[in-house]
Design a protein around this motif. Structure first.
Motif, PDB file in Angstrom:
ATOM      1  N   GLU A   1       5.395  -4.135   1.552  1.00 43.89           N
ATOM      2  CA  GLU A   1       4.589  -3.268   2.073  1.00 43.89           C
ATOM      3  C   GLU A   1       5.550  -1.956   2.543  1.00 43.89           C
ATOM      4  OE1 GLU A   1       1.299  -2.459   5.807  1.00 43.89           O
ATOM      5  OE2 GLU A   1       1.709  -4.595   4.899  1.00 43.89           O
TER       6      GLU A   1
ATOM      7  N   GLU B   1      -4.484   0.873   7.489  1.00 48.94           N
ATOM      8  CA  GLU B   1      -4.884   0.895   5.911  1.00 48.94           C
ATOM      9  C   GLU B   1      -3.948  -0.020   5.479  1.00 48.94           C
ATOM     10  OE1 GLU B   1      -6.803   4.990   5.161  1.00 48.94           O
ATOM     11  OE2 GLU B   1      -4.820   5.226   5.396  1.00 48.94           O
ATOM     12  N   SER B   2      -4.090  -1.233   4.973  1.00 47.15           N
ATOM     13  CA  SER B   2      -3.274  -2.306   4.212  1.00 47.15           C
ATOM     14  C   SER B   2      -3.025  -1.752   2.712  1.00 47.15           C
ATOM     15  CB  SER B   2      -3.867  -3.663   4.294  1.00 47.15           C
ATOM     16  OG  SER B   2      -4.891  -3.636   3.382  1.00 47.15           O
TER      17      SER B   2
ATOM     18  N   GLU C   1      -3.366  -3.513   0.292  1.00 43.32           N
ATOM     19  CA  GLU C   1      -4.523  -4.476  -0.434  1.00 43.32           C
ATOM     20  C   GLU C   1      -5.788  -3.524  -0.298  1.00 43.32           C
ATOM     21  OE1 GLU C   1      -1.444  -6.922   0.754  1.00 43.32           O
ATOM     22  OE2 GLU C   1      -2.601  -6.045   1.991  1.00 43.32           O
TER      23      GLU C   1
END
Length: 189
Positions: free
Chosen positions: A27, A87-88, A90
């Motif tokens: 990430e 906000e990931s 994914e």
């Protein structure tokens, strides 16, 4: 194959490349700004989701049904070019997939000559055909940015895993190749 199918297929290929560039990295690396303007992999995907939602949504009279906070009048500049902490990766990738699915329905249902209105263009009146060409160019441009960013992060390069579109050299071959290019550049002064 007709013109619409050809343009749509090329756009689908670029979209696949965009998502592939996120695969297999942390990430942190997806979010990391890699240029002086803050360009980052996840931000590009978020940006492309917003652009497709606008062009293949509202511009065709098929508004995107979900809120896009970065479209709000009070959103900060460049809000579509990075993912907030909430906000990931994914969530951003899923947003892109949902926008693409929404766009694909409109592309499938409408003829190339279908009218479209792009309020920020001059002239504003256009067609689905021009929107497809525009989005293909926009997506390819950003996929190219992602190519370079991803190569800087971990060396992964190419268009797709199954179709890299690059010579099949091992690490030694690529190192020698880059050394040769560097030498030619240095000799040119």
């Amino acid at each position: 194959m007709d013109m619409k199918a050809t343009l749509h297929d090329y756009l689908k290929g670029q979209r696949e490349t965009v998502l592939w560039k996120l695969d297999g990295i942390s990430e942190r690396d997806q979010r990391m700004p890699m240029t002086t303007s803050g360009t980052n992999l996840l931000g590009i995907v978020k940006h492309l989701a917003g652009v497709e939602a606008e062009y293949f949504g509202g511009c065709l009279g098929r508004p995107w049904p979900e809120p896009m906070p970065f479209w709000d009048d009070d959103a900060e500049p460049n809000a579509d070019m990075w993912a907030t902490a909430e906000e990931s990766p994914e969530a951003i990738a899923d947003l892109y997939r949902r926008v693409v699915a929404h766009a694909d329905v409109g592309i499938a249902e409408l003829p190339l000559e279908a009218p479209a209105t792009v309020p920020w263009w001059n002239p504003q009146e256009t067609t689905l055909h021009r929107l497809l060409v525009h989005m293909l160019a926009e997506t390819a441009r950003h996929a190219g940015h992602m190519d370079i960013l991803r190569e800087e992060i971990d060396g992964r390069r190419g268009m797709l895993a199954a179709h890299p579109n690059l010579p099949e050299g091992d690490a030694a071959w690529w190192s020698a190749y880059v050394d040769r290019l560097r030498a030619v550049a240095e000799q040119s002064g």
